[in-house]
Design a protein around this motif. Structure first.
Motif, PDB file in Angstrom:
ATOM      1  N   MET A  98     -18.132   7.696   8.569  1.00  0.00           N
ATOM      2  CA  MET A  98     -17.404   7.972   9.809  1.00  0.00           C
ATOM      3  C   MET A  98     -15.965   8.389   9.525  1.00  0.00           C
ATOM      4  O   MET A  98     -15.453   9.330  10.126  1.00  0.00           O
ATOM      5  CB  MET A  98     -17.420   6.747  10.723  1.00  0.00           C
ATOM      6  N   GLY A 102     -16.847  12.098   9.052  1.00  0.00           N
ATOM      7  CA  GLY A 102     -16.929  12.356  10.481  1.00  0.00           C
ATOM      8  C   GLY A 102     -15.646  12.841  11.130  1.00  0.00           C
ATOM      9  O   GLY A 102     -15.653  13.842  11.868  1.00  0.00           O
ATOM     10  N   ILE A 123     -17.813  12.118  14.439  1.00  0.00           N
ATOM     11  CA  ILE A 123     -18.010  10.709  14.098  1.00  0.00           C
ATOM     12  C   ILE A 123     -19.496  10.338  14.008  1.00  0.00           C
ATOM     13  O   ILE A 123     -19.910   9.748  13.012  1.00  0.00           O
ATOM     14  CB  ILE A 123     -17.226   9.804  15.067  1.00  0.00           C
ATOM     15  N   PRO A 124     -20.333  10.674  14.996  1.00  0.00           N
ATOM     16  CA  PRO A 124     -21.760  10.351  14.822  1.00  0.00           C
ATOM     17  C   PRO A 124     -22.393  11.108  13.652  1.00  0.00           C
ATOM     18  O   PRO A 124     -23.276  10.581  12.968  1.00  0.00           O
ATOM     19  CB  PRO A 124     -22.404  10.778  16.141  1.00  0.00           C
ATOM     20  N   GLY A 126     -20.855  11.924  10.858  1.00  0.00           N
ATOM     21  CA  GLY A 126     -20.427  11.190   9.666  1.00  0.00           C
ATOM     22  C   GLY A 126     -21.174   9.884   9.500  1.00  0.00           C
ATOM     23  O   GLY A 126     -21.509   9.476   8.386  1.00  0.00           O
ATOM     24  N   LEU A 127     -21.465   9.220  10.614  1.00  0.00           N
ATOM     25  CA  LEU A 127     -22.234   7.984  10.579  1.00  0.00           C
ATOM     26  C   LEU A 127     -23.621   8.239  10.004  1.00  0.00           C
ATOM     27  O   LEU A 127     -24.085   7.509   9.126  1.00  0.00           O
ATOM     28  CB  LEU A 127     -22.343   7.405  11.991  1.00  0.00           C
TER      29      LEU A 127
END
Length: 154
Positions: A98, A102, A123-124, A126-127
């Motif tokens: 993230m 992300g 972010i999602p 990268g998660l």
């Protein structure tokens, strides 16, 4: 060198959190005993166990020392021997994915699209990438017999 045993404290039966930490600590030590640990690392682990066994302060201070010792032992095993608990890398890479993947990815998408509202898309992504990398590293550790049969709990 043999790894020492963690001795019971009379007051931990009343403190649920401390009792759970002691149970987890014992499980971790049992798993470490199954591995071939060099003497210098066993000695460093034993120093932490002796510190807990000889401690005579309050439960709150004892819980702090137990948590520090757990973290120290897991980090020591990971750094020196590359031995880790289950899902260690998944937990680590979830956060790193993230942050390291992300946010920059979202910033690039937002800059290219001309609207920084797209920052949230990174972010999602990268998660998911972090979970994938972490799972691959955990699988590799299991195949190489470098994984303890205990989940990471901090």
């Amino acid at each position: 060198m043999e790894i020492l045993e963690l001795t019971d404290k009379p007051d931990i039966k009343r403190n649920v959190r401390l009792r759970k930490r002691f149970i987890y600590f014992r499980r971790l030590l049992n798993e470490v005993k199954k591995k071939n640990i060099p003497e210098d690392i066993s000695a460093r682990i034993n120093e932490r166990i002796e510190e807990i066994n000889l401690f005579a302060g309050s439960n709150k201070e004892l819980q702090r020392i137990v948590n520090k010792s757990l973290y120290f032992i897991v980090k020591l095993l990971e750094r020196k021997l590359k031995i880790v608990p289950r899902s260690f890398y998944r937990t680590r890479w979830l956060i790193m994915g993230m942050i390291l993947i992300g946010i920059p990815l979202g910033a690039i998408i937002g800059y290219v699209m001309g609207k920084m509202v797209y920052l949230g898309l990174g972010i999602p992504s990268g998660l998911i990438i972090g979970l994938f990398i972490g799972n691959q590293l955990d699988k590799k550790a299991l195949e190489e017999n470098r994984q303890l049969d205990i989940d990471v709990e901090f």
